[in-house]
Design an enzyme around this catalytic site. Sequence first.
Site, PDB file in Angstrom:
ATOM      1  N   ASP A  50       0.849  -1.132  -0.017  1.00 45.15           N
ATOM      2  CA  ASP A  50      -0.102  -0.006   0.044  1.00 45.15           C
ATOM      3  C   ASP A  50       0.921   1.202   0.209  1.00 45.15           C
ATOM      4  OD1 ASP A  50      -1.437   2.310   0.823  1.00 45.15           O
ATOM      5  OD2 ASP A  50      -3.184   1.037   1.595  1.00 45.15           O
ATOM      6  N   HIS A  51       1.047   1.866  -1.257  1.00 40.36           N
ATOM      7  CA  HIS A  51       2.234   2.630  -1.189  1.00 40.36           C
ATOM      8  C   HIS A  51       2.041   4.158  -0.401  1.00 40.36           C
ATOM      9  CE1 HIS A  51      -0.267   4.924  -4.097  1.00 40.36           C
ATOM     10  NE2 HIS A  51       0.563   5.910  -3.856  1.00 40.36           N
ATOM     11  N   HIS A  58      -5.708   2.999   1.194  1.00 37.83           N
ATOM     12  CA  HIS A  58      -4.971   4.119   1.605  1.00 37.83           C
ATOM     13  C   HIS A  58      -5.796   4.712   2.574  1.00 37.83           C
ATOM     14  CE1 HIS A  58      -2.733   3.111  -1.870  1.00 37.83           C
ATOM     15  NE2 HIS A  58      -3.451   4.110  -2.808  1.00 37.83           N
TER      16      HIS A  58
HETATM   17  C1  BG6 Z   1      -3.163   4.692  -6.380  1.00 37.90           C
HETATM   18  C2  BG6 Z   1      -4.545   4.801  -7.088  1.00 37.90           C
HETATM   19  O1  BG6 Z   1      -3.150   3.706  -5.434  1.00 37.90           O
HETATM   20  O2  BG6 Z   1      -3.026   5.799  -5.710  1.00 37.90           O
HETATM   21  C3  BG6 Z   1      -4.638   5.956  -7.987  1.00 37.90           C
HETATM   22  O3  BG6 Z   1      -5.027   3.394  -7.651  1.00 37.90           O
HETATM   23  C4  BG6 Z   1      -4.351   7.226  -7.375  1.00 37.90           C
HETATM   24  O4  BG6 Z   1      -5.934   6.217  -8.604  1.00 37.90           O
HETATM   25  C5  BG6 Z   1      -3.091   6.969  -6.692  1.00 37.90           C
HETATM   26  O5  BG6 Z   1      -4.116   8.068  -8.262  1.00 37.90           O
HETATM   27  C6  BG6 Z   1      -2.562   8.232  -5.644  1.00 37.90           C
HETATM   28  O6  BG6 Z   1      -1.304   8.269  -5.405  1.00 37.90           O
HETATM   29  P1  BG6 Z   1      -0.322   9.361  -4.926  1.00 37.90           P
HETATM   30  O7  BG6 Z   1       0.909   8.661  -4.375  1.00 37.90           O
HETATM   31  O8  BG6 Z   1       0.105  10.237  -5.908  1.00 37.90           O
HETATM   32  O9  BG6 Z   1      -1.169  10.341  -4.149  1.00 37.90           O
END
Ligand code: BG6
Length: 494
Positions: free
Chosen positions: A181-182, A244
């Site tokens: 989950d980044h 997230h």
């Molecule tokens: C991803 C989603 O996990 O997170 C995307 O699939 C989203 O839809 C993205 O745009 C947002 O990540 P960040 O790091 O750019 O806020």
Amino acid sequence: IAAAGAVYYLFGATGDLARRKLFPALFSLYKEGKLAEDFAVVGLARRPRTNDEFRADVYESINEFCRYKQGDDETWKKFADHFVYMSLDINNLDGFRELNNLTEELDARFDIPGNRLFYLALSPELFGPVSLNLRDGGLLESKGWNRLVIEKPFGYDLQSARELNEQLSHVFKEEEIFRIDHYLGKEMVQNIEVIRFANAFFEPLWNNKHIANVQITLSETVGVEERGGYYDKSGALRDMVQNHLLQMLAMIAMEPPSRLHPEDIRDEKVKVFRSLRPFANSEEVRRDVIRGQYSEGSSRDKRLNGYRQEDSVNPESKTETYFAARVFADNFRWAGVPFYIRTGKRLPVKTTEIVIEFKNVPDNILFARRHDLSPNLLVIRVNPMEGIYIKINAKKPGVDNTVQPVSMEFCQSCQVGLNTPEAYERLIYDAARGESTYFTRWDEVAQAWSFVDRIAEAWREDNESLQFYPAGSWGPEQADKLLAEDGFHWWPVN
Ligand code: BG6
């Protein structure tokens, strides 16, 4: 400190994630000495590519997206030498056997001690078949460790997530599976624990006696871009909330773990998920959850398409591109404190912020009209700005007893020369060290799905709750009413 040497298998090596995030992350790790010379990266995808073409892709991606530039030719050449490409049909077991032979060559060439990290940047229905072929192709038989890193979405609902987990568990043990989950790799999300548990003035107040509500906003300006096909089946609930948003909520709400051990931290997060009050029926969902979709609109004089006009989206789609909800954690610490969470595409700004709103001090004779006081806020800014600020009340200079809110700010991302590592750098480095704290464990994923499934279920039978909002606006007005009912409002994000 360098991670132990390993072969990194990048499935989906010609895809967007590899180009935008994974190659740049590997290069940054290399630049910082976190990858020593005993590693190799095998790019895997169906289309044919020579090693040189593959290295040229990697070069371009680093040029465009990496926080380090290639710099001197020598470093780049040495780095690129560790990259090879193999075209692989993932349904063909012979290809995996061939991959195993290639691995042996790489082990010998770079003096790699048999460790394998399989990174699947693929669509989830391929996770199971790839895992089986890795096993049957002999790739898991070396003397070192094996780790599987997988991207979301982990299933479509609890049922499909269970099936997926079951498939993976035939091949990998839970401690070998690293579910990304980044958001958990982001600096300020990791900082939540430190802010909470290392400061005398926050933890004693971190409960329902002192906190009025918590607001978590994850807003994006982009629409669905080229991902209409995926997104139309997923929607904001599955794309952002299940993972997230709920993960950030858990970091805010969890009890202090008894040790800073990955399993202790993850145990505490699971307890939060278990305490989330499930929506009992569709009326409760309609009362507490807002579901929106962007229609045509504009931003900075640019006309923007409505969601239903986007490529690969059903022109009658009911998929939500906006989500807001009032959520409760029914436990001793949080009883009665609403958590308002929201996310959406085509909103006016790109930001992730967590606002902790404190209860006001009791009426007192000096500042008799309590409603004049602004509540104290603690704001954690996750991105694109990183930092925290607090809002407190102070006397307006020169005027008797007039109170005004002032802020004290720590802006981490404003520090000159600070080059914060990207989420993916941290996560790849952690996976290579077997550090699993910031990856989601199966029981967390399952709990999060069971919470989210109730909402999805209620929406399935409901044709009326979808609200449209113009692209470039802050979403449906109902999301404001949700807080107004409780006497609150969304704090403006920065
Ligand atoms: C991803 C989603 O996990 O997170 C995307 O699939 C989203 O839809 C993205 O745009 C947002 O990540 P960040 O790091 O750019 O806020």
